[in-house]
Design a protein around this motif. Structure first.
Motif, PDB file in Angstrom:
ATOM      1  N   ILE A  35     -85.749  44.201  -2.626  1.00 39.39           N
ATOM      2  CA  ILE A  35     -85.658  43.172  -3.670  1.00 39.39           C
ATOM      3  C   ILE A  35     -86.966  42.409  -3.846  1.00 39.39           C
ATOM      4  CG2 ILE A  35     -83.171  42.861  -3.399  1.00 39.39           C
ATOM      5  CD1 ILE A  35     -83.954  40.224  -1.782  1.00 39.39           C
ATOM      6  N   LEU A  36     -87.961  42.675  -3.012  1.00 37.40           N
ATOM      7  CA  LEU A  36     -89.174  41.864  -3.035  1.00 37.40           C
ATOM      8  C   LEU A  36     -90.320  42.497  -3.824  1.00 37.40           C
ATOM      9  CD1 LEU A  36     -89.152  40.577   0.648  1.00 37.40           C
ATOM     10  CD2 LEU A  36     -88.249  39.459  -1.399  1.00 37.40           C
ATOM     11  N   THR A  37     -90.473  43.821  -3.754  1.00 36.71           N
ATOM     12  CA  THR A  37     -91.646  44.469  -4.340  1.00 36.71           C
ATOM     13  C   THR A  37     -91.710  44.317  -5.855  1.00 36.71           C
ATOM     14  OG1 THR A  37     -91.640  46.068  -2.535  1.00 36.71           O
ATOM     15  CG2 THR A  37     -92.915  46.643  -4.495  1.00 36.71           C
ATOM     16  N   GLU A  38     -90.569  44.499  -6.525  1.00 41.17           N
ATOM     17  CA  GLU A  38     -90.570  44.558  -7.986  1.00 41.17           C
ATOM     18  C   GLU A  38     -90.158  43.253  -8.659  1.00 41.17           C
ATOM     19  OE1 GLU A  38     -91.738  46.945  -9.775  1.00 41.17           O
ATOM     20  OE2 GLU A  38     -92.061  48.386  -8.161  1.00 41.17           O
ATOM     21  N   VAL A  46     -79.675  45.686  -9.595  1.00 43.46           N
ATOM     22  CA  VAL A  46     -78.573  46.626  -9.367  1.00 43.46           C
ATOM     23  C   VAL A  46     -79.212  47.945  -8.962  1.00 43.46           C
ATOM     24  CG1 VAL A  46     -76.584  47.813 -10.317  1.00 43.46           C
ATOM     25  CG2 VAL A  46     -77.102  45.470 -11.053  1.00 43.46           C
ATOM     26  N   PHE A  47     -78.949  48.347  -7.723  1.00 45.41           N
ATOM     27  CA  PHE A  47     -79.454  49.616  -7.198  1.00 45.41           C
ATOM     28  C   PHE A  47     -78.371  50.676  -7.356  1.00 45.41           C
ATOM     29  CE2 PHE A  47     -81.661  46.318  -4.776  1.00 45.41           C
ATOM     30  CZ  PHE A  47     -82.983  46.706  -4.920  1.00 45.41           C
ATOM     31  N   THR A  48     -78.746  51.848  -7.873  1.00 43.94           N
ATOM     32  CA  THR A  48     -77.782  52.932  -8.013  1.00 43.94           C
ATOM     33  C   THR A  48     -78.400  54.233  -7.527  1.00 43.94           C
ATOM     34  OG1 THR A  48     -78.484  53.265 -10.301  1.00 43.94           O
ATOM     35  CG2 THR A  48     -76.518  51.931  -9.962  1.00 43.94           C
ATOM     36  N   GLY A  49     -77.560  55.084  -6.986  1.00 41.75           N
ATOM     37  CA  GLY A  49     -78.009  56.384  -6.508  1.00 41.75           C
ATOM     38  C   GLY A  49     -76.890  57.062  -5.758  1.00 41.75           C
ATOM     39  N   TYR A  50     -77.283  57.810  -4.739  1.00 44.46           N
ATOM     40  CA  TYR A  50     -76.326  58.559  -3.931  1.00 44.46           C
ATOM     41  C   TYR A  50     -76.714  58.431  -2.473  1.00 44.46           C
ATOM     42  CZ  TYR A  50     -75.124  60.517  -8.415  1.00 44.46           C
ATOM     43  OH  TYR A  50     -74.742  60.651  -9.723  1.00 44.46           O
ATOM     44  N   ILE A  51     -75.703  58.350  -1.623  1.00 44.61           N
ATOM     45  CA  ILE A  51     -75.950  58.373  -0.191  1.00 44.61           C
ATOM     46  C   ILE A  51     -75.420  59.687   0.354  1.00 44.61           C
ATOM     47  CG2 ILE A  51     -73.832  57.037   0.243  1.00 44.61           C
ATOM     48  CD1 ILE A  51     -75.343  55.970   2.774  1.00 44.61           C
ATOM     49  N   ASP A  52     -76.252  60.356   1.132  1.00 43.30           N
ATOM     50  CA  ASP A  52     -75.894  61.647   1.711  1.00 43.30           C
ATOM     51  C   ASP A  52     -75.351  61.403   3.113  1.00 43.30           C
ATOM     52  OD1 ASP A  52     -75.591  64.338   2.057  1.00 43.30           O
ATOM     53  OD2 ASP A  52     -77.730  64.778   2.295  1.00 43.30           O
ATOM     54  N   VAL A  53     -74.073  61.723   3.334  1.00 40.14           N
ATOM     55  CA  VAL A  53     -73.493  61.565   4.667  1.00 40.14           C
ATOM     56  C   VAL A  53     -73.354  62.929   5.329  1.00 40.14           C
ATOM     57  CG1 VAL A  53     -72.364  59.390   4.092  1.00 40.14           C
ATOM     58  CG2 VAL A  53     -71.085  61.522   3.862  1.00 40.14           C
ATOM     59  N   PRO A  54     -73.701  63.001   6.632  1.00 37.07           N
ATOM     60  CA  PRO A  54     -73.831  64.296   7.305  1.00 37.07           C
ATOM     61  C   PRO A  54     -72.524  64.931   7.754  1.00 37.07           C
ATOM     62  CG  PRO A  54     -74.401  62.532   8.815  1.00 37.07           C
ATOM     63  CD  PRO A  54     -74.165  61.890   7.474  1.00 37.07           C
ATOM     64  N   GLY A  60     -72.724  44.853 -19.537  1.00 42.99           N
ATOM     65  CA  GLY A  60     -73.053  44.457 -20.901  1.00 42.99           C
ATOM     66  C   GLY A  60     -74.408  43.784 -21.032  1.00 42.99           C
ATOM     67  N   MET A  61     -75.196  43.803 -19.977  1.00 45.29           N
ATOM     68  CA  MET A  61     -76.470  43.089 -19.962  1.00 45.29           C
ATOM     69  C   MET A  61     -77.644  44.060 -20.077  1.00 45.29           C
ATOM     70  SD  MET A  61     -75.455  40.401 -16.921  1.00 45.29           S
ATOM     71  CE  MET A  61     -77.144  39.858 -16.693  1.00 45.29           C
ATOM     72  N   THR A  62     -78.719  43.596 -20.668  1.00 41.66           N
ATOM     73  CA  THR A  62     -79.927  44.404 -20.804  1.00 41.66           C
ATOM     74  C   THR A  62     -80.910  44.025 -19.707  1.00 41.66           C
ATOM     75  OG1 THR A  62     -79.635  44.491 -23.189  1.00 41.66           O
ATOM     76  CG2 THR A  62     -81.824  45.040 -22.337  1.00 41.66           C
ATOM     77  N   PRO A  63     -81.317  44.984 -18.874  1.00 45.99           N
ATOM     78  CA  PRO A  63     -82.247  44.634 -17.803  1.00 45.99           C
ATOM     79  C   PRO A  63     -83.628  44.269 -18.332  1.00 45.99           C
ATOM     80  CG  PRO A  63     -81.817  47.005 -17.812  1.00 45.99           C
ATOM     81  CD  PRO A  63     -80.914  46.397 -18.834  1.00 45.99           C
ATOM     82  N   THR A  64     -84.310  43.402 -17.597  1.00 48.83           N
ATOM     83  CA  THR A  64     -85.694  43.053 -17.898  1.00 48.83           C
ATOM     84  C   THR A  64     -86.599  44.254 -17.670  1.00 48.83           C
ATOM     85  OG1 THR A  64     -85.278  40.773 -17.235  1.00 48.83           O
ATOM     86  CG2 THR A  64     -87.577  41.474 -17.285  1.00 48.83           C
ATOM     87  N   LYS A  65     -86.302  45.012 -16.610  1.00 48.01           N
ATOM     88  CA  LYS A  65     -87.040  46.249 -16.364  1.00 48.01           C
ATOM     89  C   LYS A  65     -86.213  47.157 -15.479  1.00 48.01           C
ATOM     90  CE  LYS A  65     -89.864  44.616 -12.432  1.00 48.01           C
ATOM     91  NZ  LYS A  65     -91.212  44.712 -11.811  1.00 48.01           N
ATOM     92  N   THR A  66     -86.584  48.429 -15.482  1.00 52.90           N
ATOM     93  CA  THR A  66     -85.913  49.422 -14.646  1.00 52.90           C
ATOM     94  C   THR A  66     -86.980  50.264 -13.974  1.00 52.90           C
ATOM     95  OG1 THR A  66     -85.771  50.981 -16.484  1.00 52.90           O
ATOM     96  CG2 THR A  66     -83.861  49.551 -16.134  1.00 52.90           C
ATOM     97  N   GLY A  67     -86.585  50.951 -12.925  1.00 51.46           N
ATOM     98  CA  GLY A  67     -87.535  51.805 -12.225  1.00 51.46           C
ATOM     99  C   GLY A  67     -86.876  52.451 -11.029  1.00 51.46           C
ATOM    100  N   THR A  68     -87.691  52.893 -10.094  1.00 54.01           N
ATOM    101  CA  THR A  68     -87.179  53.532  -8.889  1.00 54.01           C
ATOM    102  C   THR A  68     -87.854  52.935  -7.662  1.00 54.01           C
ATOM    103  OG1 THR A  68     -88.824  55.297  -8.988  1.00 54.01           O
ATOM    104  CG2 THR A  68     -86.721  55.700 -10.100  1.00 54.01           C
ATOM    105  N   GLU A  69     -87.122  52.945  -6.555  1.00 55.57           N
ATOM    106  CA  GLU A  69     -87.639  52.479  -5.271  1.00 55.57           C
ATOM    107  C   GLU A  69     -87.124  53.411  -4.184  1.00 55.57           C
ATOM    108  OE1 GLU A  69     -88.623  47.816  -5.514  1.00 55.57           O
ATOM    109  OE2 GLU A  69     -86.654  48.294  -4.753  1.00 55.57           O
ATOM    110  N   ASP A  70     -87.754  53.334  -3.016  1.00 56.79           N
ATOM    111  CA  ASP A  70     -87.327  54.166  -1.885  1.00 56.79           C
ATOM    112  C   ASP A  70     -86.006  53.697  -1.308  1.00 56.79           C
ATOM    113  OD1 ASP A  70     -89.640  55.652  -2.112  1.00 56.79           O
ATOM    114  OD2 ASP A  70     -90.720  54.493  -0.587  1.00 56.79           O
ATOM    115  N   THR A  71     -85.767  52.374  -1.348  1.00 58.77           N
ATOM    116  CA  THR A  71     -84.619  51.809  -0.675  1.00 58.77           C
ATOM    117  C   THR A  71     -84.221  50.497  -1.363  1.00 58.77           C
ATOM    118  OG1 THR A  71     -83.743  51.211   1.505  1.00 58.77           O
ATOM    119  CG2 THR A  71     -86.039  50.644   1.080  1.00 58.77           C
ATOM    120  N   PHE A  72     -83.346  49.721  -0.720  1.00 56.40           N
ATOM    121  CA  PHE A  72     -82.815  48.497  -1.323  1.00 56.40           C
ATOM    122  C   PHE A  72     -83.818  47.360  -1.150  1.00 56.40           C
ATOM    123  CE2 PHE A  72     -79.293  51.121   0.196  1.00 56.40           C
ATOM    124  CZ  PHE A  72     -78.536  51.242  -0.951  1.00 56.40           C
TER     125      PHE A  72
END
Length: 157
Positions: A51-54, A64-72, A37-49
């Motif tokens: 927390i420091l760059t952005e 909150v990181f979201t995506g998909y993990i590919d398991v072999p 129910g919260m509005t993010p300050t900003k959104t975007g994309t990163e290579d991985t988890f």
């Protein structure tokens, strides 16, 4: 007798590219809030988890990181978060790792059965005060414990 672990079917979305989507929030919490129910300050994309760059402040923020993990391969996977402060890790809607709360660097882990393919992953993280840290590791069939590599992380285009 061994417990039977249900194997989760992959989501296998179409049109994915490497990386994760993130939502960034400013605020102060004692534990992870319900971000839905919260509005993010900003959104975007990163290579991985990451927390420091952005981040825009040193304390009082969340990702909150979201995506998909590919398991072999089919099998039982263990996921780990090491975080300061709180973090969780969901595969689909299932909470696999609960590392919530205000604390120094601490590790928590959990186990889930996954079939080969891309599975929805979501990692919320919050930083209250003091140090800030997040690492996400996994291991599974043929995979020694390691940081989840960006090559195994995907997001919808």
């Amino acid at each position: 007798s061994e417990a039977v672990i249900t194997m989760r079917d992959p989501d296998n979305p179409a049109n994915t590219v490497n990386g994760l989507a993130y939502a960034y929030y400013l605020g102060s919490w004692g534990k992870l809030p319900d971000f839905s129910g919260m509005t993010p300050t900003k959104t975007g994309t990163e290579d991985t988890f990451d927390i420091l760059t952005e981040r825009t402040v040193a304390d009082g923020y969340a990702f909150v990181f979201t995506g998909y993990i590919d398991v072999p391969s089919d099998g039982v996977y263990t996921f780990y978060t090491t975080s300061d402060d709180g973090s969780m890790l969901y595969i689909g809607t299932q909470l696999v790792v609960n590392n919530d709360g205000q604390h120094g660097p601490a590790e928590a882990s959990g186990v889930i059965g996954l079939k080969t393919g891309k599975h929805a992953i979501r990692v919320p993280f919050m930083e209250s005060g003091g140090g800030e840290f997040l690492e996400v590791h996994y291991d599974g069939p043929g995979i020694w414990r390691q940081l989840i590599p960006s090559s195994s992380l995907f997001r919808a285009q």
